[in-house]
Every structure is written in C-alpha cells, then in structure tokens.
Scaffold this motif. Structure first.
Motif, PDB file in Angstrom:
ATOM      1  N   SER A 447     -71.289  28.335 -12.452  1.00 39.22           N
ATOM      2  CA  SER A 447     -69.832  27.894 -11.306  1.00 39.22           C
ATOM      3  C   SER A 447     -70.423  28.611 -10.487  1.00 39.22           C
ATOM      4  O   SER A 447     -70.590  30.247 -10.359  1.00 39.22           O
ATOM      5  N   THR A 449     -70.260  30.818  -6.204  1.00 39.31           N
ATOM      6  CA  THR A 449     -69.279  30.944  -5.268  1.00 39.31           C
ATOM      7  C   THR A 449     -70.349  31.911  -4.494  1.00 39.31           C
ATOM      8  O   THR A 449     -70.791  32.640  -4.966  1.00 39.31           O
ATOM      9  N   MET A 547     -68.440  29.438   3.195  1.00 39.47           N
ATOM     10  CA  MET A 547     -68.688  29.636   1.953  1.00 39.47           C
ATOM     11  C   MET A 547     -68.563  28.810   0.272  1.00 39.47           C
ATOM     12  O   MET A 547     -67.707  27.969   1.064  1.00 39.47           O
ATOM     13  N   ARG A 549     -67.870  26.441  -2.981  1.00 39.33           N
ATOM     14  CA  ARG A 549     -67.821  26.605  -4.220  1.00 39.33           C
ATOM     15  C   ARG A 549     -68.037  25.493  -5.247  1.00 39.33           C
ATOM     16  O   ARG A 549     -68.154  24.425  -4.653  1.00 39.33           O
ATOM     17  N   ASP A 551     -68.329  24.749  -8.439  1.00 40.38           N
ATOM     18  CA  ASP A 551     -67.831  24.556 -10.383  1.00 40.38           C
ATOM     19  C   ASP A 551     -67.771  23.795 -11.701  1.00 40.38           C
ATOM     20  O   ASP A 551     -67.095  23.000 -11.346  1.00 40.38           O
ATOM     21  N   THR A 556     -65.644  20.787  -9.491  1.00 34.47           N
ATOM     22  CA  THR A 556     -65.004  21.889  -8.362  1.00 34.47           C
ATOM     23  C   THR A 556     -66.280  21.626  -7.405  1.00 34.47           C
ATOM     24  O   THR A 556     -67.287  22.509  -7.594  1.00 34.47           O
ATOM     25  N   LEU A 560     -64.951  26.543   1.537  1.00 35.14           N
ATOM     26  CA  LEU A 560     -63.745  27.622   1.879  1.00 35.14           C
ATOM     27  C   LEU A 560     -63.596  28.334   3.411  1.00 35.14           C
ATOM     28  O   LEU A 560     -63.408  28.749   3.730  1.00 35.14           O
TER      29      LEU A 560
END
Length: 628
Positions: A447, A449, A547, A549, A551, A556, A560
């Motif tokens: 994960s 980010t 940004m 993410r 995951d 995901t 963002l």
C-alpha cells in the motif's frame, strides 16, 4: 473426491461463468458439432485438392494420405533456432512422424507460427509488436489447419504469447482432438537473486556492462525455457492443469530420453484420439471447469499477470466469458502454495524437484479447489495429473507422484501456505481498473500513498531517474502504453531502477496502462489500467504532484482529488507515438481494432459480438424459410 466436494466459491464462480456464457458457449458447441466428422477429413476432397496434399511426401506416408484410411495428424510448431525455449522443437517433427506411423496414422508438418521473445525485445521498439503477436499466432494456426487434411493436431509452443495464440487458433478448430507438446526448461544457472542484484547495480552505475552481460548469460545459457516463473512457465503449468499436456510432461528437460518418449507418446495419443469417437476434442476439454482450474493453478503459484489477458482471450475463443472479477473472487480463496522467482529465490527446476505439478494437483484436489470431473487428453478426470512419467527398461510408464512437498521453502500444502490468498489483486477506483501481482511484494510495500510523477514513455522515466529526480516517495505513472496506443509493451525494464528507489527506503509504486509480465517483482505495480489513457481514460487527466493511493491490500487505485475536479480537467494530449519502423506500421489496423485489457486485449470479436453477428444470418434464414 467428487464434484460435490468442490469449494463453494470455486463452484459459485464456475456456475456464474457458465450462466453468463450460456448462449455464447451453446453457439460455439453447435459449430463444433457441425464440423465434426467420423471419417478422415480429407475423404471428401476432390482428387486435385487431395493430390496437392500429398505431392511433397513419399513412401508409406504418401500411400497413407492417398488411401483415405489412416488419420492425419497436423504438426503446428513455433520452432526457431534463435530462441532457447523453441530450439528443442527442431527434432520433434521427425519423432512425431515416426511414432504416428507406427500407431497407424500419418503426421505432416502443417505450418509454423512466429515466436518472439520479450526478453530480447524488452525496452526495444519491437516490444510494441509483442502483444499483437499472440493474435497473429492464432491466425497462423488457423491457416495451418485450414487445409482440412487433419483429424487431430499437435501444437508445439512454450513462451509468452505463443501458447495463448496456439490455443486461440486451435479452439477455432475445436472439433479436433488437440494436444500441446512442451519442450521443457533449461538447467538452472545463476541464482535469480544474484541476477537481480547485478541488474540493480548496473542501474545505479555500480556495475559495468560486461559484468551485467556475464550475469545475464549465466542465467540464460542453453536450450530450454528460461527458469524463472514468468509467462512461459506459467503457460506450461496452466495448460497442464487444463488437461492439454500429457500428465507430468510439462517440466521435463529437453535433450533427455524422457522428453523424447513423452513427445512420441503425444503423437501416438493423437492418432488414437483421431480414431476414437469417444476422445474429447479441444473444444470439449476447454469448458468452464477447465478454465477455472487453469486460473486456480495460476493463482496458487503466483503466476504471470499476462494471463489476466490471455485466459479471457482463450476462454472467449471457446465461447466462454471470463472476467477480472472471476480472477479476484477465486484469488480470495486460493492459497499461495508456490514460491518461485520472482515470488521467491527458487526457479522452476527447484519447483519440480519439490514435487512440482503432481504435488500441486494433489493439494488442490484434496482441498476441493479444482474440478476433478474434467476431460483431458489423457482421459477423464484430473486424477491422472497426480502421476509422474518415468522410463522403465526404455518404456514410458506413469507412477503416483509425490503427494506432499519435498521442499516447503519452494512448494507448500494448503494447510501451510505462503499466503492464505492467491497472488493476484484487482484494483479499482477513480483511475479505472487494474491488476496487481502481490505475491512477490512484501506486505509492508503493498500500500503506497505518494505524489505522482507522470511519464509518457520509459525513456522519460529513465532520464528522470538518472537525473536523481525521483529520490523520494513516489508513484511513477507511465501512461499511453495501452493496446490502442502502442500495442501494450512490457515495461519490465523499469524494475531495476524502481527497485533501487525502494531499497533506499522510499515508498514506491508503479501505475501504468502497459504490462509488467510474469517477471513482475517486488514493486507494487497497478498494471493494465483500463480504460487506457490514449482513449481518454482517467490516467490522461493526472498531473505531476497529484496524490495517488495504490493499495494492493484493499484493492484501491485512486487519485486523491475531488471527482468534479478530475472530470473538469482537460485530458493531456496523447504522446507522439512512433508508429513506423521495426514492423510497427504493419499493425496499425490492430491498434485500431484491439479491445480492452480486461477483455483480453484481442483484435478478435468477443463471444457476444460473434453471437450478435450470427443473429442477422439466422433471422434471414428464418425469413427465407417462411417465404418458401
């Protein structure tokens, strides 16, 4: 084990595939029944046609073809002497012809198909032809079989796009009994971990080209398949699990008496199948259960992500609709039993020594994770694939293989897996859908980010890495690499540099509408993003500094920023692509016609499109009948 003992999720996924495919599969099987014949295929040929078919052969084979009694076996081969995996096939046709002759048949070399190596074209212009080569191989297989001289066929191929292409082509002649014939892996060479280490040193400028070439040539050093668990060896394992190899034949090395004996037995089996009305055709073998068995084997061993495109395309050729959701749901209940590079340090020879396919089949059968009641080239039932071939006094025999692992660092049982889930995740979010191979990624890296850095090709990324612009937490986005943009090349050449960044302690991920292949390694990579950037997919709206993410645990893939802001952004203009040179201009039509990655990235119609195309013909026939 009985079919009722199959795990409820395995059964549910299989049933929904069958329900989803009920119309398209029915139409496919009807075409098979219409094409099936009970006498040699050439029996109804005009004399001139038939004479062309045996003009080049002599002796007893000539009389066999002319006599319209003995069944004909087609040989379709991906032989060439440049690629290590396919060089062993040079000797196979003569072995096959002799064995078929003694079994009461006649084998002819029906045609060759191209075989390109992603290892050679990696990072080169030719890689933009690679994915499309699968469909070219399918068409070449169709051309080879289109002479209608044959009652069964042997398909000789191993690597990346070759096996899926042979299967797709073979399934268009689904009324024929067809067996795939492997050639086996090369001996183990330089350990994979050491090879990877030197690649990273070279990426940092700490190893010379001479040192890198020495390491690479110590890894890839003789005829046979490369020994890491990439697409080639994933192909082989999946095909055996689907019942299209003779039991235990997949990873027997080339140049051995056992390899030759298995090849000759494949020829004899093809003749017997052609003579028998009970022998299943390839279109009957490849049903929903066989497809699910293949997916389960892939997941249980952490196999190549390329099969998230190849298996839907193969299934489609048999009228079966396989989706990424099916992969995801199966992955949730299939444990990871194999640890073979890039998922671990062992290679495919170590996997075989630990119990190999026989142990894997035994574990999956006993846990109810595969369907036992399938048809195969060896007869009914997957139980035969627990058996291992041997030579006893020069005769080929099968004995029960190891039911349990002989080396749990490489291969484990269902009760003690490397992971409780399979090696694949489907990611989705406001950037679209993608797949990630998590089996090679340590849990703490799954994960990420971080801010995005956007590139439109590999060279831009490499320049930024060399300029030390990426020495931080970063999500690298390489877009405009999808099938319609430039044929969806593998981007495995990014791996050493990304590995360097991760080893420096940074959180690093890759997002791309291109591929990373069976060699996908320790970097969390959301690949095959669909819809792709060049068709206006969300990747085209990303900006440096967004940004992201990524995951792999939660499934995901998102940027963002508010949905309204993302939707209001003007998509970046597609990068100027080089559509000429190295044969790329020949594939312009393919780039225009190719489908989405999650539908197989194929230029061929989907089963639904084929059925829709048939409806006007059926309606017209009905109107004609009414008029009459």
């Amino acid at each position: 084990m009985t079919p009722t003992d199959v795990h409820p999720v395995i059964r549910e996924v299989t049933e929904r595939i069958a329900e989803r495919s009920s119309t398209t599969r029915r139409d496919y099987l009807e075409r098979l029944r219409a094409a099936k014949h009970t006498e040699p295929a050439r029996a109804n040929m005009a004399c001139s046609n038939l004479a062309h078919g045996f003009a080049a052969i002599s002796g007893t084979d000539r009389e066999s073809v002319k006599g319209l009694v003995r069944p004909g076996v087609a040989i379709v081969s991906a032989y060439n002497d440049m690629l290590s995996a396919h060089k062993p096939y040079a000797e196979f046709p003569d072995w096959i012809k002799e064995a078929a002759r003694h079994e009461g048949g006649v084998a002819q070399f029906a045609g060759g198909v191209p075989a390109m190596c992603d290892g050679i074209t990696q990072g080169r212009d030719g890689m933009e032809l690679s994915m499309f080569s699968r469909d070219v191989i399918a068409m070449a297989t169709g051309v080879a079989l289109s002479h209608e001289m044959f009652d069964s066929a042997l398909l000789l191929g191993i690597c990346d796009k070759i096996v899926p292409g042979l299967l797709i082509g073979g399934l268009t002649f689904g009324h024929l009994p067809i067996t795939l014939v492997p050639a086996g892996p090369m001996p183990s060479g330089l350990p994979n971990g050491e090879k990877s280490r030197i690649r990273q040193l070279f990426a940092e400028g700490k190893a010379t080209r001479e040192e890198l070439l020495e390491a690479e040539s110590a890894s890839y050093h003789s005829p046979g398949t490369c020994t890491f668990y990439g697409t080639a060896n994933s192909n082989q394992l999946v095909v055996e699990m689907m019942g299209l190899h003779l039991p235990g034949s997949t990873f027997v090395p080339p140049g051995t008496p056992l390899r030759r004996a298995l090849t000759e037995e494949a020829a004899r089996n093809a003749v017997r199948a052609a003579k028998s009305e009970e022998a299943p055709s390839i279109g009957e073998i490849i049903d929903e259960r066989a497809i699910v068995n293949g997916v389960v084997a892939l997941l249980a061993t952490g196999g190549s992500t390329n099969h998230t495109m190849h298996l839907p395309a193969v299934a489609s050729a048999a009228g079966i609709q396989l989706t990424w959701d099916d992969f995801s749901d199966l992955s949730s209940v299939v444990p990871l039993l194999g640890s073979v590079y890039p998922n671990g340090s062992a290679d495919i020879n170590h996997f075989t020594a630990a119990g190999g396919v026989q142990t894997l089949v035994s574990e999956l059968l006993e846990a109810g994770l595969v369907h036992p009641d399938v048809r195969t080239v060896a007869g009914d039932g997957l139980e035969r694939y627990r058996e291992q071939p041997f030579l006893e006094d020069g005769e080929l025999v099968w004995r029960e293989g190891p039911g349990r692992s002989l080396d749990t660092s490489v291969l484990r049982g269902v009760s003690d897996p490397f992971d409780t889930e399979g090696g694949l995740r489907v990611l989705e979010g406001n950037l679209g859908r993608s797949v990630m191979k998590v089996s090679a990624v340590k849990q703490q890296h799954r994960s990420v980010t971080a801010q995005a850095r956007i590139f439109d090709d590999q060279e831009q990324f490499k320049a930024a890495f060399k300029a030390d612009e990426l020495n931080r937490d970063v999500v690298v986005v390489v877009r405009n690499q999808g099938p319609q943009a430039n044929g969806m090349p593998e981007l495995h050449g990014l791996s050493p540099s990304l590995g360097v960044l991760q080893d420096r302690g940074h959180q690093v991920a890759l997002v791309t509408d291109g591929r990373m292949s069976g060699a996908s390694g320790k970097i969390p990579s959301a690949i095959q993003v669909t819809p792709e950037a060049s068709t206006g997919g969300p990747l085209a709206r990303l900006r440096d500094g967004d940004m992201l993410r990524v995951d792999g645990e939660q499934g995901t893939l998102e940027v963002l920023v508010p949905d309204e802001e993302l939707a209001s952004r003007e998509p970046a203009a597609p990068a100027a692509l080089h559509q000429f040179g190295t044969g790329r201009e020949l594939f312009a039509t393919f780039r225009q016609a190719v489908g989405r990655a999650d539908q197989g990235a194929s230029v061929f119609p989907t089963p639904e499109q084929q059925t829709q195309a048939q409806q006007p013909q059926a309606q017209q026939q009905s109107r004609d009948e009414v008029s009459a």
